[in-house]
Motif scaffolding. Sequence first.
Motif: not given
Length: 68
Positions: A54-57, A59-65
């Motif tokens: 959940d934390r990973f997805t 972060a992906v949605i937030a554009g962190s990567f």
Amino acid sequence: MNDLSNVRWFKSSKSQGGETCVEAAHLSGGGVGVRDSKLGKSSPVLVFDGPVWDRFTSAVIAGSFDLP
């Protein structure tokens, strides 16, 4: 160890039917398995517990990567 023999693997709707993407599966106990779709059943599987996934997805949605 998770028994992965009967899990239902799926690809993202964003993959557009491509062969070179990852597949995921919801596992018993709330975990998520991730594998390389082009290797199919012979692919190694990374297993994440639910909160980590959940934390990973999120972060992906937030554009962190996203690359600059």
